[in-house]
Design an enzyme around this catalytic site. Sequence first.
Site, PDB file in Angstrom:
ATOM      1  N   TYR A 187      -5.388   4.073  -6.217  1.00  0.00           N
ATOM      2  CA  TYR A 187      -3.939   3.987  -6.078  1.00  0.00           C
ATOM      3  C   TYR A 187      -3.398   2.918  -7.016  1.00  0.00           C
ATOM      4  O   TYR A 187      -4.085   1.987  -7.421  1.00  0.00           O
ATOM      5  CB  TYR A 187      -3.541   3.654  -4.629  1.00  0.00           C
ATOM      6  CG  TYR A 187      -3.811   2.215  -4.239  1.00  0.00           C
ATOM      7  CD1 TYR A 187      -2.795   1.253  -4.259  1.00  0.00           C
ATOM      8  CD2 TYR A 187      -5.091   1.795  -3.854  1.00  0.00           C
ATOM      9  CE1 TYR A 187      -3.044  -0.068  -3.906  1.00  0.00           C
ATOM     10  CE2 TYR A 187      -5.340   0.479  -3.497  1.00  0.00           C
ATOM     11  CZ  TYR A 187      -4.318  -0.445  -3.527  1.00  0.00           C
ATOM     12  OH  TYR A 187      -4.570  -1.762  -3.192  1.00  0.00           O
ATOM     13  N   PHE A 198       1.776  -5.481  -7.437  1.00  0.00           N
ATOM     14  CA  PHE A 198       1.102  -4.664  -8.450  1.00  0.00           C
ATOM     15  C   PHE A 198      -0.377  -4.659  -8.108  1.00  0.00           C
ATOM     16  O   PHE A 198      -1.029  -5.710  -8.111  1.00  0.00           O
ATOM     17  CB  PHE A 198       1.302  -5.249  -9.851  1.00  0.00           C
ATOM     18  CG  PHE A 198       0.580  -4.502 -10.960  1.00  0.00           C
ATOM     19  CD1 PHE A 198       1.291  -3.747 -11.882  1.00  0.00           C
ATOM     20  CD2 PHE A 198      -0.805  -4.561 -11.090  1.00  0.00           C
ATOM     21  CE1 PHE A 198       0.632  -3.067 -12.916  1.00  0.00           C
ATOM     22  CE2 PHE A 198      -1.472  -3.883 -12.095  1.00  0.00           C
ATOM     23  CZ  PHE A 198      -0.747  -3.128 -13.013  1.00  0.00           C
ATOM     24  N   GLU A 199      -0.896  -3.486  -7.810  1.00  0.00           N
ATOM     25  CA  GLU A 199      -2.336  -3.323  -7.595  1.00  0.00           C
ATOM     26  C   GLU A 199      -2.763  -1.982  -8.170  1.00  0.00           C
ATOM     27  O   GLU A 199      -2.100  -0.970  -7.942  1.00  0.00           O
ATOM     28  CB  GLU A 199      -2.704  -3.333  -6.101  1.00  0.00           C
ATOM     29  CG  GLU A 199      -2.564  -4.658  -5.406  1.00  0.00           C
ATOM     30  CD  GLU A 199      -2.943  -4.599  -3.932  1.00  0.00           C
ATOM     31  OE1 GLU A 199      -3.559  -5.559  -3.432  1.00  0.00           O
ATOM     32  OE2 GLU A 199      -2.608  -3.575  -3.273  1.00  0.00           O
ATOM     33  N   ILE A 200      -3.830  -1.985  -8.926  1.00  0.00           N
ATOM     34  CA  ILE A 200      -4.534  -0.751  -9.286  1.00  0.00           C
ATOM     35  C   ILE A 200      -5.924  -0.931  -8.701  1.00  0.00           C
ATOM     36  O   ILE A 200      -6.690  -1.786  -9.159  1.00  0.00           O
ATOM     37  CB  ILE A 200      -4.618  -0.534 -10.806  1.00  0.00           C
ATOM     38  CG1 ILE A 200      -3.217  -0.508 -11.425  1.00  0.00           C
ATOM     39  CG2 ILE A 200      -5.357   0.776 -11.119  1.00  0.00           C
ATOM     40  CD1 ILE A 200      -3.223  -0.384 -12.945  1.00  0.00           C
TER      41      ILE A 200
END
Length: 459
Positions: free
Chosen positions: A260, A345-347
Amino acid sequence: MAIFLSRRLIRTLVFSVISLVILLALLNSHKSTAAYVPTPFRVVNVGSFGMGYGSSATDEEIDELVSDNLTTLDKEAEETRKKAEKAAAAGEKKDPNEETEGSKALEEAAVDAAGKPVEMSLMDFLKPTFAKAGSKPKAAFVTLARNSNLQGLIGSIKKMESRFNHKYNYPWVFLNEVEFSDEFKNTVKSLCSGPVSFGLIPEEQWSYPEWVDLDEAAAGRKKLADNNVIYGDSESYRHMCRYQSGFFWRHPLLDDYDWYWRVEPDTRITCDIPYDPFQYMQDNQKAYGFTITIHEYEATIKTLWKTTKDFLKGHKDYIVEDNLSKFISEDDLETYNLCHFWSNFEIASLNLWRSPQYKAYFEYLDKSGNFFYERWGDAPVHSIAAALFLPRSAIHYFNDIGYYHPPYHNCPIDADLHAERNCECEAKSDFTFRGYACGRQYFDAQKLERPANWKEYSN
């Protein structure tokens, strides 16, 4: 006699077909072969056939079985057709036949037949995800939003699409504790290049759990509000932090996905992204990616570190070798230095949070009630878990992705990269090495050499 032989021959052939169905169903239960099993044969419950293993079937049982399964397949085909028509009418782009293999298979692999956790490291738990290197990642953008956030989201989506996703068409998943309005749905669908899904958060995941004392929670909010702590008196902010910490990755709309990218209202991607960050993460065994680091407000997490240490006393094996603990503590885990990855913000891998290690950690924290008595944020919770439970090689800083969340920027300070990526942010606005950021702690913990010009952007 000829008729009798024909009937027997037909029944023998039918029984052979049923046996093939069972074999294919068994193969379908294995993730690596599921993609090769034709959809109509994905009947995994052999018990529904009305026969046990090793039993012989009578002619009547075979006739009944064939009839029942033809009826079932007809119903499934009709349901698939209706789903496709409904999706088309709603403007959905998701294929109703698309296979679901994300969270459930991994969670089943993490427990034995008796339901007890299997002793495996978190990276072992992530192996099936990393084994897909080279194939397109099963990934989605995830946004937690309200209808009132629509205007703020329009800019966020436009920038993500123009700077990156118009080339890759990854899907978007929007989650809300109430139903999205038609205006919200129609607007975001018109902006997204990939499939769009809208999910409702279960009430029990956005409310007070039974062990929380509401009077104590109210007193905690008043105390922070009296001290002018941001969101100090907000109940909804606390529900959001708890949900992002322990529940978003459990939503059924995300079951199909391994990865995600969190996107929030009023944020901006400020540089072109000429490659696929999801692909980079999957192909290089990265589990958590970020852009901005920052110190937490100590007043909001007074007991988080003590609670974490209490948890770790019984789970010392969760702390992996060569971890990133020096990012969050500068005295061998005696105290927490308040550093965390800014989680707007996270990947990251959804399976990181689905792991037995993280689930146990979150549930221990949750039982304390301090998401409500204090104001524990999902950012320090995610960061502490990633820093301790993952090897440092599995954590990645996207220094090349321009990103803005008020009031801070991640902006490339390398002049050539800044120009190459067509960045609209100003390098002098980069937050990485500022005093309130934790970029220096991160580079030191990762044993990375700081950029030659970092001091120019540190005051």
